[in-house]
Write an enzyme that holds these catalytic residues in place. Structure first.
Site, PDB file in Angstrom:
ATOM      1  N   CYS A   1       0.782  -1.243  -0.059  1.00 45.96           N
ATOM      2  CA  CYS A   1      -0.032  -0.092   0.045  1.00 45.96           C
ATOM      3  C   CYS A   1       0.883   1.254   0.108  1.00 45.96           C
ATOM      4  CB  CYS A   1      -0.797  -0.064   1.406  1.00 45.96           C
ATOM      5  SG  CYS A   1      -1.671   1.379   1.576  1.00 45.96           S
TER       6      CYS A   1
ATOM      7  N   CYS B   1       0.204   3.687   3.072  1.00 43.97           N
ATOM      8  CA  CYS B   1       0.802   3.307   4.098  1.00 43.97           C
ATOM      9  C   CYS B   1       2.180   3.639   4.265  1.00 43.97           C
ATOM     10  CB  CYS B   1       0.409   1.673   4.234  1.00 43.97           C
ATOM     11  SG  CYS B   1      -1.389   1.128   4.005  1.00 43.97           S
TER      12      CYS B   1
END
Length: 105
Positions: A30, A33
């Site tokens: 991600c 993230c």
């Protein structure tokens, strides 16, 4: 000064069930993230004595994702004694995360 704690399935409940804990549900694949990670490191250094900052890899913790209804990453939950008292979805600024922490204190 505190560091971000990486949660395992075995230790998740033990670590999050007492006191105040911010849990970042994230995934290594991600992009947002990855951008959030250094922000959480800074926050841990600044307020780590008031709240535990932890990361939970969704790929390794499917049961916890179901338990807390995590469907997207990054998702930040603030837990008090294992119960959700705050939630932020998606990439967040440092200021917004600190506001959520201060609201939970």
């Amino acid at each position: 000064m505190s560091e971000v704690v990486h949660l395992s399935a075995e230790k998740f409940d033990e670590v999050t069930s007492n006191g105040l804990c911010l849990v970042d549900f994230w995934a290594p694949w991600c992009g947002p993230c990855k951008m959030l990670s250094p922000i959480l490191d800074q926050i841990a250094e600044e307020v780590g004595d008031k709240i535990l900052i932890a990361k939970a890899n969704v790929d390794d913790l499917p049961e916890q994702c179901v338990k807390f209804g995590v469907r997207n990453v990054p998702e930040i939950l603030i837990l008090r004694d294992g119960q959700v008292v705050g939630q932020l979805n998606g990439m967040q600024s440092k200021a917004k995360i600190l506001d959520a922490i201060n609201s939970a204190l």
